[in-house]
Design an enzyme around this catalytic site. Structure first.
Site, PDB file in Angstrom:
ATOM      1  N   GLY A  57       0.809  -1.213   0.000  1.00 48.92           N
ATOM      2  CA  GLY A  57       0.000   0.000   0.000  1.00 48.92           C
ATOM      3  C   GLY A  57       0.840   1.259   0.000  1.00 48.92           C
ATOM      4  O   GLY A  57       0.353   2.342  -0.344  1.00 48.92           O
TER       5      GLY A  57
ATOM      6  N   GLY B  70     -14.288  12.690 -34.163  1.00 48.86           N
ATOM      7  CA  GLY B  70     -14.315  12.930 -32.718  1.00 48.86           C
ATOM      8  C   GLY B  70     -12.995  13.459 -32.215  1.00 48.86           C
ATOM      9  O   GLY B  70     -12.949  14.248 -31.263  1.00 48.86           O
TER      10      GLY B  70
HETATM   11  C1  HXC Z   1      10.630  -3.198   9.719  1.00 46.72           C
HETATM   12  C2  HXC Z   1      12.157  -3.482   8.039  1.00 46.72           C
HETATM   13  C3  HXC Z   1      11.112  -3.493   7.079  1.00 46.72           C
HETATM   14  C4  HXC Z   1       9.792  -3.350   7.536  1.00 46.72           C
HETATM   15  C5  HXC Z   1      12.991  -3.724   6.045  1.00 46.72           C
HETATM   16  N1  HXC Z   1      13.282  -3.632   7.342  1.00 46.72           N
HETATM   17  N2  HXC Z   1      11.660  -3.653   5.845  1.00 46.72           N
HETATM   18  N3  HXC Z   1      11.909  -3.321   9.335  1.00 46.72           N
HETATM   19  N4  HXC Z   1       9.598  -3.199   8.870  1.00 46.72           N
HETATM   20  N5  HXC Z   1       8.753  -3.319   6.710  1.00 46.72           N
HETATM   21  C6  HXC Z   1      14.611  -3.662   7.949  1.00 46.72           C
HETATM   22  C7  HXC Z   1      15.277  -5.017   7.873  1.00 46.72           C
HETATM   23  O1  HXC Z   1      14.905  -5.811   8.985  1.00 46.72           O
HETATM   24  C8  HXC Z   1      16.752  -4.632   7.936  1.00 46.72           C
HETATM   25  O2  HXC Z   1      17.086  -4.326   9.262  1.00 46.72           O
HETATM   26  C9  HXC Z   1      16.782  -3.311   7.168  1.00 46.72           C
HETATM   27  O3  HXC Z   1      15.451  -2.824   7.174  1.00 46.72           O
HETATM   28  C10 HXC Z   1      17.214  -3.488   5.739  1.00 46.72           C
HETATM   29  O4  HXC Z   1      16.426  -4.518   5.154  1.00 46.72           O
HETATM   30  P1  HXC Z   1      17.070  -5.707   4.322  1.00 46.72           P
HETATM   31  O5  HXC Z   1      16.009  -6.741   4.151  1.00 46.72           O
HETATM   32  O6  HXC Z   1      18.351  -6.128   4.937  1.00 46.72           O
HETATM   33  O7  HXC Z   1      17.400  -4.940   2.967  1.00 46.72           O
HETATM   34  P2  HXC Z   1      17.318  -5.475   1.487  1.00 46.72           P
HETATM   35  O8  HXC Z   1      17.946  -6.818   1.364  1.00 46.72           O
HETATM   36  O9  HXC Z   1      17.862  -4.361   0.644  1.00 46.72           O
HETATM   37  O10 HXC Z   1      15.757  -5.668   1.197  1.00 46.72           O
HETATM   38  C11 HXC Z   1      14.904  -4.567   1.258  1.00 46.72           C
HETATM   39  C12 HXC Z   1      13.438  -5.032   1.176  1.00 46.72           C
HETATM   40  C13 HXC Z   1      13.160  -6.082   2.277  1.00 46.72           C
HETATM   41  C14 HXC Z   1      13.160  -5.617  -0.208  1.00 46.72           C
HETATM   42  C15 HXC Z   1      12.577  -3.772   1.351  1.00 46.72           C
HETATM   43  O11 HXC Z   1      13.670  -5.600   3.537  1.00 46.72           O
HETATM   44  C16 HXC Z   1      11.712  -6.372   2.421  1.00 46.72           C
HETATM   45  O12 HXC Z   1      11.124  -7.147   1.641  1.00 46.72           O
HETATM   46  N6  HXC Z   1      11.079  -5.807   3.451  1.00 46.72           N
HETATM   47  C17 HXC Z   1       9.677  -6.006   3.740  1.00 46.72           C
HETATM   48  C18 HXC Z   1       8.849  -5.319   2.697  1.00 46.72           C
HETATM   49  C19 HXC Z   1       7.389  -5.414   2.997  1.00 46.72           C
HETATM   50  O13 HXC Z   1       6.748  -6.466   2.771  1.00 46.72           O
HETATM   51  N7  HXC Z   1       6.862  -4.389   3.643  1.00 46.72           N
HETATM   52  C20 HXC Z   1       5.521  -4.310   4.037  1.00 46.72           C
HETATM   53  C21 HXC Z   1       4.765  -3.851   2.762  1.00 46.72           C
HETATM   54  S1  HXC Z   1       3.083  -3.710   3.072  1.00 46.72           S
HETATM   55  P3  HXC Z   1      18.568  -4.496   9.808  1.00 46.72           P
HETATM   56  O14 HXC Z   1      18.456  -4.213  11.254  1.00 46.72           O
HETATM   57  O15 HXC Z   1      18.978  -5.903   9.506  1.00 46.72           O
HETATM   58  O16 HXC Z   1      19.419  -3.489   9.085  1.00 46.72           O
HETATM   59  C22 HXC Z   1       2.905  -2.139   3.453  1.00 46.72           C
HETATM   60  C23 HXC Z   1       1.525  -1.833   3.814  1.00 46.72           C
HETATM   61  C24 HXC Z   1       1.229  -0.411   3.675  1.00 46.72           C
HETATM   62  O17 HXC Z   1       3.779  -1.375   3.421  1.00 46.72           O
HETATM   63  C25 HXC Z   1      -0.261  -0.296   3.780  1.00 46.72           C
HETATM   64  C26 HXC Z   1      -0.723   1.062   3.496  1.00 46.72           C
HETATM   65  C27 HXC Z   1      -2.202   1.067   3.353  1.00 46.72           C
END
Ligand code: HXC
Length: 514
Positions: A170, A404
């Site tokens: 989102g 159009g």
């Molecule tokens: C908390 C998070 C996080 C999250 C990443 N981190 N996403 N912490 N909440 N959503 C943290 C990781 O734990 C890590 O911490 C640091 O950020 C870097 O992440 P990495 O995974 O090491 O980096 P990378 O390999 O570059 O991958 C990045 C990424 C991946 C692709 C974004 O982290 C990921 O898939 N994250 C989750 C994405 C996701 O599903 N988010 C929710 C989306 S839904 P450390 O301490 O190890 O450095 C959403 C809903 C919104 O957003 C709704 C609105 C209506």
């Protein structure tokens, strides 16, 4: 006092260090600048004033109580671009992956509120793992509050997003609610559901880049307006786009001095349109010869290229230019071109930017794909956007303006203030071949040589109707102009329209087809 100042200095340098040297190094290794480097580059030198630097999260679950998150992963504040104030927020991927928790969201909402109250553009630099998982529903609520503010600010202040890292789920909807999205090639990705979820649910295999990379969104989905090859180039785009815009809907765009003479005639303009009406040409050659210093900033280049939209200046004043592109699909209007056009014209209208429309289109694109895809409701957006717009509207018919699409491309009937035509203009209900086929069908069938008869009848039709003079005789065209003097005619037309005031009936809001 010295102790207090020392304490402040210690705290600020901790905040400045963001997620620490290792995570900063990782950010650089992945080809990205840090949030602070980005803000510094974007704004005029030394103009950044940070607010909310000491804000941090209030999370307690999943170990959050012990987590140190400088600035809570987002840098917020204000500064200047080309000397004019802007608000900015930049998500800091080195702190909890730039994830959005309650206080991170509150910081963004704070600058949104200030920008809206003060009538100042806001720029968001997104680089985030999305909703902070540990903060659950507080994070979700934070997004909702941001979306609401994006919507309220729409049409009041320019909102620009640069996607400079991941933007998933989102979270993509805040950028989508803003006016302009710039993406960085290879480091930015936007998608609602990522590759793993897609594979699990539908079995499709796709890489993150192919699914939601910058080129996908520029060329396929139409979500992105610009792509930069790196952080610097993407931020340069923001600075340039802002130079065409006012600070808010109640102001006029800035006027820049130009050395390019308004009366500059260009003999090449007489050569661009081929004498054979079925031969293509590149409308960019015309646009670039008409605007100041040949500088045209094209939007959504690569998406629905049968239509060109973008900004230029004439006599130093910003103009939005909309042009059919005969080089692609003969310049027909299709679903994507209609969406592109309507959104651009509404953006210009919201921010007091006159619209110049260059017409050369044989009509809406025929076919089942278009009809089933809803060309009726998408094409209607073009009519709606032009008829609704109250900014100065000047139309130049270069060649074909059939059916159009003649009406849709900012005709007199839809509210063009001035309609000019080149002598090569052909204004008709349809193209000569199609028209001859219908109105002279019996004569063609009865002829010993139907092919020759059809060509002859089409020529006759062209001689009678496919010119600008019938439309000019009815007053649908205000002047038939010499192409070489197009710049001068446009400059004069815009000059006389700058004080234009036009009202529409009062209402809550219209119901544009979507
Ligand atoms: C908390 C998070 C996080 C999250 C990443 N981190 N996403 N912490 N909440 N959503 C943290 C990781 O734990 C890590 O911490 C640091 O950020 C870097 O992440 P990495 O995974 O090491 O980096 P990378 O390999 O570059 O991958 C990045 C990424 C991946 C692709 C974004 O982290 C990921 O898939 N994250 C989750 C994405 C996701 O599903 N988010 C929710 C989306 S839904 P450390 O301490 O190890 O450095 C959403 C809903 C919104 O957003 C709704 C609105 C209506």
């Amino acid at each position: 006092m010295d102790d207090a100042r020392e304490e402040l200095g210690r705290r600020l340098s901790h905040i400045e260090a963001m997620g620490g040297p290792q995570r900063v190094a990782r950010q650089h290794e992945s080809g990205k600048w840090t949030a602070r480097e980005r803000v510094r580059y974007l704004l005029d030198e030394d103009s950044f004033e940070e607010i909310g630097a000491h804000v941090t999260h209030r999370g307690t679950l999943f170990g959050m109580a012990d987590v140190d998150a400088p600035a809570d992963g987002v840098i917020t504040g204000y500064g200047r671009i080309h000397g004019r104030p802007v608000y900015v927020f930049a998500q800091d991927f080195t702190v909890l992956g730039g994830s959005l928790g309650e206080m991170h969201a509150a910081k963004i909402q704070r600058v949104q509120d200030l920008a809206l109250k003060s009538g100042v553009p806001i720029i968001g630099l997104n680089d985030s793992g999305g909703a902070r998982i540990q903060e659950g529903v507080d994070a979700l609520n934070g997004y909702g509050e941001i979306f609401k503010r994006n919507t309220w600010a729409s049409g009041v202040i320019p909102q620009i997003t640069v996607v400079m890292g991941p933007s998933a789920g989102g979270a993509v909807y805040s950028p989508a609610l803003t006016d302009v999205i710039v993406m960085v090639r290879h480091t930015a990705q936007m998608f609602i559901t990522g590759p793993q979820v897609i594979q699990a649910v539908t079995g499709e295999q796709v890489s993150a880049e192919a699914l939601g990379g910058a080129d996908t969104h520029l060329k396929r989905s139409g979500v992105a307006h610009f792509v930069g090859k790196n952080d610097a180039e993407a931020l340069d785009v923001v600075r340039e786009v802002l130079s065409f815009l006012p600070q808010n809907w109640m102001e006029e765009p800035p006027v820049y001095e130009t050395q390019d003479p308004l009366g500059r005639a260009d003999p090449m303009l007489a050569e661009v349109v081929p004498s054979d009406p079925n031969k293509p040409y590149d409308v960019l050659a015309i646009i670039e010869r008409v605007v100041d210093d040949s500088r045209f900033v094209e939007w959504q280049k690569g998406y629905a290229d049968n239509l060109v939209v973008g900004f230029g200046r004439i006599g130093g004043h910003s103009v939005g230019i909309v042009a059919n592109q005969p080089r692609i699909l003969a310049g027909t209007l299709d679903i994507n071109a209609s969406d592109k056009l309507a959104r651009f014209v509404r953006f210009c209208d919201a921010f007091n930017i006159p619209v110049v429309t260059l017409v050369d289109t044989p009509g809406y694109l025929p076919g089942t794909a278009q009809e089933y895809g809803g060309i009726i409701r998408h094409g209607a957006k073009v009519l709606y956007a032009y008829a609704e717009a109250t900014v100065p509207k000047v139309t130049v018919i270069l060649r074909k303006a059939y059916g159009g699409a003649y009406l849709a491309m900012c005709s007199r009937a839809l509210g063009a203030d001035l309609v000019l035509a080149w002598p090569t203009a052909e204004i008709a209900v349809m193209g000569p071949e199609g028209a001859a086929n219908i109105i002279f069908r019996r004569e063609i069938e009865a002829s010993p040589n139907p092919q020759e008869a059809k060509a002859r009848m089409a020529d006759e039709y062209r001689r009678q109707f496919a010119n600008p003079y019938v439309a000019a005789s009815r007053g649908y065209i205000d002047a038939v102009i010499d192409p070489v003097r197009t710049r001068e005619h446009l400059a004069q037309s815009l000059m006389v329209l700058y004080n234009k005031h036009d009202e529409r009936p009062k209402k809550r809001h219209g119901n544009m087809p979507v």
